[in-house]
Structures are given as C-alpha cells and as structure tokens.
Design an enzyme around this catalytic site. Structure first.
Site, mmCIF file in Angstrom:
data_model
loop_
_atom_site.group_PDB
_atom_site.id
_atom_site.type_symbol
_atom_site.label_atom_id
_atom_site.label_comp_id
_atom_site.label_asym_id
_atom_site.label_seq_id
_atom_site.Cartn_x
_atom_site.Cartn_y
_atom_site.Cartn_z
ATOM 1 N N PHE A 39 -43.128 -21.770 -27.901
ATOM 2 C CA PHE A 39 -42.238 -20.678 -27.524
ATOM 3 C C PHE A 39 -42.275 -20.557 -26.008
ATOM 4 C CE2 PHE A 39 -40.551 -16.941 -30.101
ATOM 5 C CZ PHE A 39 -40.090 -17.723 -31.132
ATOM 6 N N GLU A 98 -35.607 -18.008 -30.238
ATOM 7 C CA GLU A 98 -36.157 -18.910 -29.238
ATOM 8 C C GLU A 98 -36.784 -20.140 -29.913
ATOM 9 O OE1 GLU A 98 -38.005 -16.754 -25.994
ATOM 10 O OE2 GLU A 98 -39.806 -17.951 -26.304
HETATM 11 C C1 FAD Z 1 -33.461 -9.869 -34.457
HETATM 12 C C2 FAD Z 1 -34.876 -9.726 -33.955
HETATM 13 C C3 FAD Z 1 -35.752 -10.800 -34.017
HETATM 14 C C4 FAD Z 1 -37.060 -10.670 -33.548
HETATM 15 N N1 FAD Z 1 -37.913 -11.750 -33.621
HETATM 16 C C5 FAD Z 1 -39.198 -11.602 -33.221
HETATM 17 C C6 FAD Z 1 -40.124 -12.683 -33.346
HETATM 18 O O1 FAD Z 1 -39.805 -13.759 -33.851
HETATM 19 N N2 FAD Z 1 -41.396 -12.499 -32.916
HETATM 20 C C7 FAD Z 1 -41.814 -11.322 -32.373
HETATM 21 O O2 FAD Z 1 -42.986 -11.214 -32.014
HETATM 22 N N3 FAD Z 1 -40.952 -10.272 -32.256
HETATM 23 C C8 FAD Z 1 -39.665 -10.389 -32.676
HETATM 24 N N4 FAD Z 1 -38.817 -9.324 -32.563
HETATM 25 C C9 FAD Z 1 -39.340 -8.026 -32.127
HETATM 26 C C10 FAD Z 1 -40.124 -7.377 -33.255
HETATM 27 O O3 FAD Z 1 -39.577 -7.734 -34.498
HETATM 28 C C11 FAD Z 1 -40.099 -5.851 -33.151
HETATM 29 O O4 FAD Z 1 -40.444 -5.446 -31.856
HETATM 30 C C12 FAD Z 1 -41.110 -5.233 -34.119
HETATM 31 O O5 FAD Z 1 -40.941 -5.756 -35.416
HETATM 32 C C13 FAD Z 1 -40.994 -3.720 -34.140
HETATM 33 O O6 FAD Z 1 -41.802 -3.193 -35.151
HETATM 34 P P1 FAD Z 1 -42.050 -1.634 -35.268
HETATM 35 O O7 FAD Z 1 -42.998 -1.452 -36.392
HETATM 36 O O8 FAD Z 1 -42.420 -1.095 -33.952
HETATM 37 O O9 FAD Z 1 -40.615 -1.001 -35.606
HETATM 38 P P2 FAD Z 1 -39.471 -1.358 -36.670
HETATM 39 O O10 FAD Z 1 -39.757 -2.544 -37.492
HETATM 40 O O11 FAD Z 1 -38.200 -1.311 -35.902
HETATM 41 O O12 FAD Z 1 -39.524 -0.115 -37.661
HETATM 42 C C14 FAD Z 1 -39.167 1.184 -37.279
HETATM 43 C C15 FAD Z 1 -39.364 2.108 -38.456
HETATM 44 O O13 FAD Z 1 -39.179 3.461 -38.036
HETATM 45 C C16 FAD Z 1 -38.396 4.142 -38.972
HETATM 46 N N5 FAD Z 1 -37.743 5.244 -38.273
HETATM 47 C C17 FAD Z 1 -37.135 5.222 -37.059
HETATM 48 N N6 FAD Z 1 -36.680 6.448 -36.752
HETATM 49 C C18 FAD Z 1 -37.022 7.259 -37.771
HETATM 50 C C19 FAD Z 1 -36.838 8.628 -38.036
HETATM 51 N N7 FAD Z 1 -36.194 9.442 -37.195
HETATM 52 N N8 FAD Z 1 -37.305 9.121 -39.196
HETATM 53 C C20 FAD Z 1 -37.926 8.331 -40.095
HETATM 54 N N9 FAD Z 1 -38.139 7.028 -39.881
HETATM 55 C C21 FAD Z 1 -37.698 6.506 -38.739
HETATM 56 C C22 FAD Z 1 -37.460 3.092 -39.529
HETATM 57 O O14 FAD Z 1 -36.979 3.485 -40.789
HETATM 58 C C23 FAD Z 1 -38.404 1.892 -39.613
HETATM 59 O O15 FAD Z 1 -39.142 1.963 -40.811
HETATM 60 C C24 FAD Z 1 -37.504 -9.440 -33.020
HETATM 61 C C25 FAD Z 1 -36.624 -8.369 -32.965
HETATM 62 C C26 FAD Z 1 -35.323 -8.506 -33.413
HETATM 63 C C27 FAD Z 1 -34.402 -7.324 -33.281
#
Ligand code: FAD
Length: 587
Positions: free
Chosen positions: A119, A255
């Site tokens: 990567f 990527e």
């Molecule tokens: C298309 C894409 C591909 C990616 N690929 C990679 C990769 O290959 N490798 C890597 O390391 N990273 C990757 N990333 C980044 C990574 O996936 C994210 O940064 C990470 O998964 C975020 O996880 P999280 O638990 O912080 O939030 P999220 O998975 O975004 O979850 C947020 C949660 O909060 C809840 N929520 C939000 N607001 C509220 C509210 N007001 N009330 C109740 N619930 C709420 C939602 O329902 C959800 O359950 C990628 C991102 C994207 C968009």
C-alpha cells in the site's frame, strides 16, 4: 415531560468497527453495555473498507512495527502524536491475529499465511524498498471485519439499539457526561439512555463534500454532539482526498489496485507519477498522488472529452488476479461506469475520503480538553474512538490501511480503560433533566409546520461550497470567501423546514438533525484551514507552499462558541523508542 429511561454501565454510540471492538471488550469484562446505531450495525461504513488493515506480520516481505511507525509518522507529515503511533503499531500484529481467530476470512498465501499487499507510503528499513503490510480479505476487508465483530458481540450479549439516532449528550453542571438522548427512528419516540460512561464512535464526515467515497450516514454526528457540549474539534483542516475515486461520481477504487500493480496514466499514455514521486511512483502517499492528478488535469493532460480525469490501468494484471484479489472494485467499475477493468482502464479523479481530524483523545480513548494554555485534562467518563476521534495517529495525512487498524487498536484500549473506570465509579450520577430538555428542544424545533426552505437544498449548497472552497488546493482568498459562504448557509438554517408536512417520515427529521451537524463541522473545517498558513500533508496552501515546523508544528482546536481557534503541541516523544524528528518528505 416524562421520557422513558434505560440504564447501562456503558453506552457506545456507533456500531462500526470502532464501537463494536470497544463494546466487545466491555461485554467480555461483564459490563452491561448498550450500542446505539442509526443503521443496522453491519451497514456501518466500516463495511465498505476495501483494501485492508496494516500490521507488520512480515508474511510477504521483511517487516517490523518500528518501520511501520516510521512510515506512519512520515505519512502524517510529522503531525501525528508519536506515543499513540508507537502504541498502535506495536499492537497491530496481535490484534490482526485476534481478528483472524474471531473468524475474519483473510485471503491466504500458498503457505497458508495471511495475504499482505503493498500500500502507499509503506517502506522497509525506515524509507527503503516498498513493504507489503496490508492484510486483506480480497477487496472486502471491512465487510469481513465488521461482520465478525458483530457476531462476536451477539455471542457476548451486547445490547443493541438498532436504528436509534443519538441526538445529543446529556451532561450535568460539573461537566460529567450522563448518557445521551436518542430517538427510535421507526416510531419517532425519544428515549434517555443513562450510562456511567459514554463512548462516541460515530465515524467520519465525508458528507460535507459533494463528491466523496462515504456512505450517506457519514455526517459527523458525534463531532456535532461534542461541539455542542463545548468540546473542540482537533486538526479539522486535514481532510484526505483519495486519489482514485470514480470520475464524476466519487465511489472508491481501492489503493490495493495500485498495490497489485495497477498504475495511473494521463492522456498521452504517460505514467506520470514517475515525475512526481520517482521512487514510490503510484504508491506515494495519498496527498501526493491526489495533487499530481489535479496538476495533470489542470495542465491539460486529462483524458476524455472534457480532459477532466486520468486513467487507472490494470488490464495488464490479468483476469485471474482481478477476479481473485479485486472482485469488488471490478463490480463497482462495471456497475457505475460500464467499464470492465479486465479489458479497459478506469476513469478516476480525487474524491473526499477520510476525516483526519476529530474529537481530541489520548491513547486510552479518553476525550481530552484544554484547561489552561497547553495543558489538558480528560473529561471523566467520556470516550471517543475511530474516525470521529483524533488521537492523533494520522496527523496531516493518513496512510491507507491504518484506519481499520486505528479502530481495532483504540476500540480495544478505550474498552479496557472504561472497565477500569467502572471499578471506581460504581453508581450512576443523578440525571440532569435540564440537559435532556435542551436536547429535546433540538428535536422539537423540526415540528414547526410553517413555510421555509428545504433541508435537502441547503445540504446540496453546503456540499458544493465546501468542494469549491476547501478542496485539494487552498488559498487565503478562497478560504476567506468560503467562511462567509458557510456562515450564510448556517444563517439559512433558521428558516429550514421539513417541507412536506403531510408526508414526513422520521428519516426527514434525521436528515435535518444531520444537516445541523454537517454545517457546524464544515465551519470548523474551513476555519481551521484558513488559519493554518503552511502546507502540510493533505492541507495544501498555494500561498504557503512549504511546511513550517517552526510556527505550525501544532494541533489546531476549533470551538463552536464564537468560532474560536486554539492550538496545542504535538506529542513528539514516543513511549520507548527515539523520536522521529521532522525531515523533508519525499517519496
Ligand atoms: C469506501 C471506503 C473504503 C475504505 N477502505 C479502507 C481500507 O481499506 N483500510 C482502512 O484502513 N480504512 C479504510 N477506510 C476507512 C475506514 O473504513 C473508516 O475510517 C473506519 O471503518 C471508520 O470506522 P468507525 O467505527 O469509526 O465508524 P463507521 O464504520 O463509519 O461507523 C459509524 C457508526 O456510527 C453510527 N452513528 C453515526 N451517527 C449516529 C447517531 N447520530 N446516532 C446513532 N448512531 C450513529 C452509525 O450507525 C455507524 O454504526 C475506508 C473508508 C471508505 C469510506
């Protein structure tokens, strides 16, 4: 007004990888834990992560955590806190094996070990040859991780509130967080969830930009809740534009495509990254590649009738590799562009992707706020992890594969810290109904049936203004104008209404509450960008093109009240090893 109340030891808001990893740690320690999610847990944005998760397993090429730490700090353009980075890189291998044992179906090498791909920004021996550090389950790694974590939580008896929307934190006069007011989306009924600890894991805020890779739900609700509770947001000027989004549409092409040997070409068929990053070429870090694509298009070497994109070439990898390692992006490309990458190149352009900034925390996930200039303290019982938080391991630019790692590492460490906190905080504090009432007012405001402006139109305008005033390249003039534009949009919110009241679903109310968050976070982002007079990582100022360590090696903090900015130092001292001092960043 009497509202229903539910009581738990711990409340986790968000069921992405960050929230679920923390909840699992709590449930295994026999804490009574509730997870609230506005969508069904396995629809959280983590499910969309494609390329993989970083850990120096050394399954394909030599590797160790210290090289990973170096790459992460260099990738961050020296803005990351080095203690947190050391902690994360050291924990990585153990936690990836733990995921494997929890049932994540990683792709395999012929010898049976976990498959790892190259990567961007990865090196051996502190800046030497390319490393291969990203552990992948084909190009659906996030899907695999999220589903495993959800199943583990079900087995551990975590209590889920699926499709409940968190409106605001509830606090008392001493600043303790008592839980949150949430709304059951299906019925529209509010509910108070009382908890001894509250963890925000609500993900990123890609939806402030028009073209982005994020899900509809990535509206930064937790960051909005923090701002309204008087907590600043850190380093919001650093927003990652992923180089390879589908042109004009924004969906992500991982990527990992370049990691497997794909590369970018311009209209002349030239492999132009050789000019911008002679060593790493297409696997330079994301900010570097995004700027290069932008320059190619600006200088007239773009492809297509409008010369407004470049091409990602991968047909030379052969049908077998594409079908086995990159099936998801092949689907995406065929569905959205009618282009089969086995035969043709994919039209791509940079797209808003990842929020480096967020709610300031330490490496235990505790939310920390400044008390006096340059000192800080933790808010008792309040935690944040994942993309909504800023710990900060990504600094000014995140390396691919480090975000899935961030959520599992700091989800776990926050869970552990909460378990300790609960041992010495055994009782719920008295509820503060004034604070509940304040949150209820935010909800009731949308019951107003008088005429007004459409919420959707305001959101569309906000996203357009952010795209044109806070994109890949920035100047004082554009940003200053942008601040006024976003302020004007905020002013329009007073007259915003749910337009057709005869036919309003609760989802329309949710969209309105989300927009309130988007507007505040857009302001935080553009203000922080205007103030930072240097170029560092993803923040590229045409009028201040070089990094300025003397004046700007510091984290920004934006407060909603009076749109105030403050700064705090970068923690340059790691836990056990020597500091990596800032160097010029070349790839
Ligand atoms: C298309 C894409 C591909 C990616 N690929 C990679 C990769 O290959 N490798 C890597 O390391 N990273 C990757 N990333 C980044 C990574 O996936 C994210 O940064 C990470 O998964 C975020 O996880 P999280 O638990 O912080 O939030 P999220 O998975 O975004 O979850 C947020 C949660 O909060 C809840 N929520 C939000 N607001 C509220 C509210 N007001 N009330 C109740 N619930 C709420 C939602 O329902 C959800 O359950 C990628 C991102 C994207 C968009």
């Amino acid at each position: 007004m009497i509202l229903p109340v539910r009581k738990f030891d711990s409340l986790v808001i968000g069921a992405g990888g960050g929230g679920l990893r923390a909840a699992l740690q709590l449930a295994h320690a026999d804490a009574n834990v509730a997870v609230v999610s506005k969508v069904f847990p396995t629809r959280s944005h983590t499910v969309a992560a494609q390329g993989g998760v970083n850990a120096a397993l050394a399954n394909v090429l030599p590797d160790n955590w210290h090289w990973h730490m170096y790459d992460t700090i260099k990738g961050s353009d020296y803005l990351a806190d080095q203690d947190a980075v050391e902690y994360m890189c050291r924990a990585a291998s153990h936690l990836v094996y733990e995921l494997e044992h929890a049932g994540v179906p990683f792709s395999r090498l012929d010898n049976g070990k976990i498959y790892q791909r190259a990567f961007g920004g990865q090196s051996q021996d502190f800046g030497g040859a390319q490393a291969a550090r990203t552990c992948a389950a084909a190009d659906r790694t996030g899907h695999a991780i999220l589903h495993s974590l959800y199943q583990q939580n079900i087995a551990a008896k975590t209590h889920f509130f699926d499709e409940y929307y968190a409106i605001d934190l509830i606090n008392d006069d001493e600043g303790n967080i008592l839980g949150a007011l949430v709304l059951e989306i299906e019925t529209g009924e509010p509910l108070v969830i009382e908890a001894k600890t509250t963890l925000l894991a609500t993900g990123g805020v890609g939806r402030i930009f028009r073209t982005n890779t994020n899900a509809q739900i990535n509206t930064g609700d937790g960051m909005g809740m923090a701002l309204r509770a008087g907590i600043p947001l850190q380093d919001m000027e650093f927003f990652q534009f992923h180089p390879t989004g589908i042109a004009g549409k924004g969906m992500l092409i991982t990527e990992g495509v370049r990691g497997e040997g794909g590369y970018l070409v311009n209209n002349d068929g030239e492999r132009f990254m050789e000019r911008y990053a002679p060593n790493a070429r297409d696997l330079a870090s994301r900010d570097v590649v995004s700027r290069a694509i932008y320059m190619e298009v600006k200088e007239g070497r773009g492809c297509g009738p409008n010369k407004d994109y470049v091409l990602l070439k991968l047909d030379h990898l052969g049908a077998d590799v594409i079908k086995q390692r990159l099936p998801g992006i092949r689907d995406t490309s065929i569905t959205f562009m009618n282009v089969d990458p086995i035969e043709e190149s994919i039209p791509i352009y940079p797209t808003a992707h990842y929020t480096m900034g967020g709610i300031p925390t330490n490496r235990f996930g505790q939310v920390v706020v400044p008390v006096k200039h340059s000192a800080e303290e933790a808010i008792p019982g309040l935690y944040a992890v994942g993309e909504c938080a800023c710990v900060s391991v990504h600094g000014a630019n995140r390396l691919g594969g480090n975000s899935l790692l961030d959520i599992i590492v700091f989800g776990r460490s926050a869970g552990n810290h909460i378990v300790e906190f609960l041992k010495s905080n055994r009782h719920h504090r008295p509820m503060n109904w004034d604070s509940v009432e304040q949150a209820m007012q935010r909800l009731r405001r949308w019951d107003d049936t008088s005429d007004g402006e459409s919420v959707t139109q305001i959101r569309i305008d906000l996203q357009k203004e952010m795209e044109s005033h806070c994109g890949v390249f920035r100047t004082e003039e554009i940003l200053k104008d942008g601040i006024e534009k976003i302020r004007a949009i905020k002013a329009r919110m007073v007259n915003a209404r749910l337009t057709d009241h005869s036919n309003v679903f609760n989802t329309a109310r949710i969209e309105a509450l989300e927009l309130e968050n988007l507007v505040e976070i857009a302001l935080a982002t553009i203000h922080s960008a205007y103030a930072r007079q240097e170029s560092r990582g993803a923040h590229s100022r045409v009028d201040f093109p070089v990094r300025d360590d003397k004046n700007w090696m510091k984290h920004s903090l934006f407060f909603m009240q009076d749109e105030q900015l403050d700064y705090k130092p970068v923690r340059t001292k790691p836990l056990t090893v020597d500091t990596f001092p800032p160097k010029e960043r070349v790839y």
